[in-house]
Design a protein around this motif. Structure first.
Motif, PDB file in Angstrom:
ATOM      1  N   PHE A  80       0.995  -1.245  -0.046  1.00 29.60           N
ATOM      2  CA  PHE A  80       0.003  -0.137   0.107  1.00 29.60           C
ATOM      3  C   PHE A  80       0.962   1.115   0.176  1.00 29.60           C
ATOM      4  O   PHE A  80       2.044   1.226   0.534  1.00 29.60           O
ATOM      5  N   THR A  81       0.288   2.333  -0.617  1.00 32.12           N
ATOM      6  CA  THR A  81       0.998   3.624  -0.354  1.00 32.12           C
ATOM      7  C   THR A  81       0.873   4.273   1.060  1.00 32.12           C
ATOM      8  O   THR A  81       0.009   4.577   1.352  1.00 32.12           O
ATOM      9  N   PRO A 107       1.462 -10.853   4.947  1.00 31.29           N
ATOM     10  CA  PRO A 107       2.702  -9.855   5.369  1.00 31.29           C
ATOM     11  C   PRO A 107       1.798  -8.490   4.683  1.00 31.29           C
ATOM     12  O   PRO A 107       1.460  -8.214   3.694  1.00 31.29           O
ATOM     13  N   LEU A 108       2.391  -7.513   5.360  1.00 31.16           N
ATOM     14  CA  LEU A 108       2.035  -5.903   4.993  1.00 31.16           C
ATOM     15  C   LEU A 108       3.280  -5.408   4.447  1.00 31.16           C
ATOM     16  O   LEU A 108       4.303  -5.495   5.023  1.00 31.16           O
ATOM     17  N   ILE A 109       3.248  -4.677   3.209  1.00 31.25           N
ATOM     18  CA  ILE A 109       4.318  -3.841   2.523  1.00 31.25           C
ATOM     19  C   ILE A 109       3.819  -2.344   2.270  1.00 31.25           C
ATOM     20  O   ILE A 109       3.155  -2.151   1.648  1.00 31.25           O
ATOM     21  N   GLU A 110       4.785  -1.543   2.858  1.00 33.18           N
ATOM     22  CA  GLU A 110       4.562  -0.051   2.946  1.00 33.18           C
ATOM     23  C   GLU A 110       5.533   0.352   1.821  1.00 33.18           C
ATOM     24  O   GLU A 110       6.593  -0.249   1.242  1.00 33.18           O
ATOM     25  N   GLY A 324      12.166  -9.635   1.905  1.00 34.08           N
ATOM     26  CA  GLY A 324      11.519  -9.789   3.316  1.00 34.08           C
ATOM     27  C   GLY A 324      11.477  -8.451   3.953  1.00 34.08           C
ATOM     28  O   GLY A 324      11.438  -8.317   5.099  1.00 34.08           O
ATOM     29  N   MET A 325      11.231  -7.253   3.079  1.00 34.48           N
ATOM     30  CA  MET A 325      11.048  -6.114   3.783  1.00 34.48           C
ATOM     31  C   MET A 325       9.423  -5.679   3.872  1.00 34.48           C
ATOM     32  O   MET A 325       8.730  -5.201   3.178  1.00 34.48           O
TER      33      MET A 325
END
Length: 339
Positions: A80-81, A107-110, A324-325
């Motif tokens: 997501f932004t 997982p959530l990725i910014e 894995g970030m």
């Protein structure tokens, strides 16, 4: 990376609600809901934008999954932004993404919106080739104007930027002065196709070699229009094509001056553009000419990846997933997020 890895991306930084699904660099769906309500106000109204995001986000995500022909249970992560952008708009996308990731146990990725404009070049799409590192990125939009030295996917240095207004703002506000409806940038481009770019000279603002300034240019357009309409009230209507062509010529040549300075300073001749203004025909044309003229290698994104879209968020999401970030679930939106 697992070939069955599907990442859903959500973009809500301004007035477009977007969702996309990516699988191994290939965009399976890229859905954008544009908010028409702002046209009546001549610009984006933040409060109205966030309300529209709340209405649009569920149907847009649903459509993105359906177009990609996958079930939400097949998703590997949600990107997501996080910023930069309008706070109210970002909050809608951030809250929804956090809830969905938590509900699915994935997982959530910014994602930084401006980095995504640059990394959109790595989407596997027909007619689009990825630049080799290091390269210079010119990010030009309604909110940003920057020259970025891109060393790798996650290491980027801003080496030049606007000290006041962004280039997209200069186009839109100049268009408003000329009586053109919002968004005016594409209309200036359209009129410019039929005008004489040397009809009216506009002065380029003077700042340091790789920085930009656009506030003075808007003022110059205002004074010019006021002066000429005193002599002839129909001046703008009669000369709209020439005015737009002259304005676009000034802005594009100003952007090119700064790019040339950046190439000279860094020695990097691979150039990539991104952001909404990269859809402008004038900048696309001069960049293509620069390949023959200066020996640059230029990369111009496909039109659908120029304006705000979720495909570019998905691309960064996939790159971060491979490394894995992941974000923690207490991550918060950031209106002025830096690189």
């Amino acid at each position: 990376m697992n070939s069955n890895c599907f990442i859903l991306a959500i973009e809500s930084s301004c007035d477009d609600t977007a969702a996309a699904v990516i699988n191994n660099g290939v965009i399976l769906s890229n859905v954008v809901a544009t908010q028409k309500i702002h046209e009546a106000y001549g610009g984006v109204v933040p409060e109205l934008a966030s309300r529209a995001h709340q209405q649009n986000i569920v149907p847009v995500v649903h459509q993105a999954l359906r177009k990609a022909n996958i079930d939400k249970k097949q998703l590997s992560a949600i990107a997501f932004t996080r910023g930069p952008g309008l706070m109210g708009s970002l909050l809608v996308g951030t809250s929804f993404s956090k809830s969905l990731a938590m509900g699915l146990g994935i997982p959530l990725i910014e994602v930084n919106h401006m980095q995504a404009h640059i990394l959109a070049h790595f989407i596997k799409a027909e007619g689009q080739t990825a630049p080799n590192f290091p390269f210079l990125a010119l990010t030009i939009s309604g909110g940003h104007t920057q020259i970025v030295k891109v060393n790798n996917y996650f290491e980027m240095d801003v080496i030049g930027q606007t000290i006041d207004d962004a280039v997209g703002e200069a186009f839109d506000k100049s268009a408003k002065i000329l009586g053109l409806p919002y968004p005016g940038g594409p209309l200036i481009d359209k009129h410019a196709q039929n005008g004489n770019p040397k009809a009216y000279p506009f002065t380029k603002p003077k700042v340091s070699p790789m920085d930009f300034s656009f506030s003075g240019l808007k003022t110059a357009v205002l004074y010019f229009v006021e002066k000429e309409t005193k002599k002839d009230p129909d001046f703008v209507t009669k000369n709209i094509n020439d005015i737009c062509a002259s304005l676009q010529y000034t802005i594009v040549s100003y952007l090119m001056d700064k790019l040339k300075n950046a190439v000279k300073t860094t020695g990097i001749t691979t150039i990539a553009i991104g952001g909404g203004v990269s859809a402008n025909s004038g900048i696309r044309k001069v960049l293509k000419e620069a390949e023959a003229k200066f020996g640059w290698k230029t990369h111009i994104p496909n039109f659908e990846y120029c304006t705000d879209n979720a495909a570019m968020i998905a691309m960064v999401g996939e790159l971060k997933y491979k490394n894995g970030m992941f974000a923690k679930n207490d991550v918060v939106a950031s209106a002025r997020m830096k690189f």
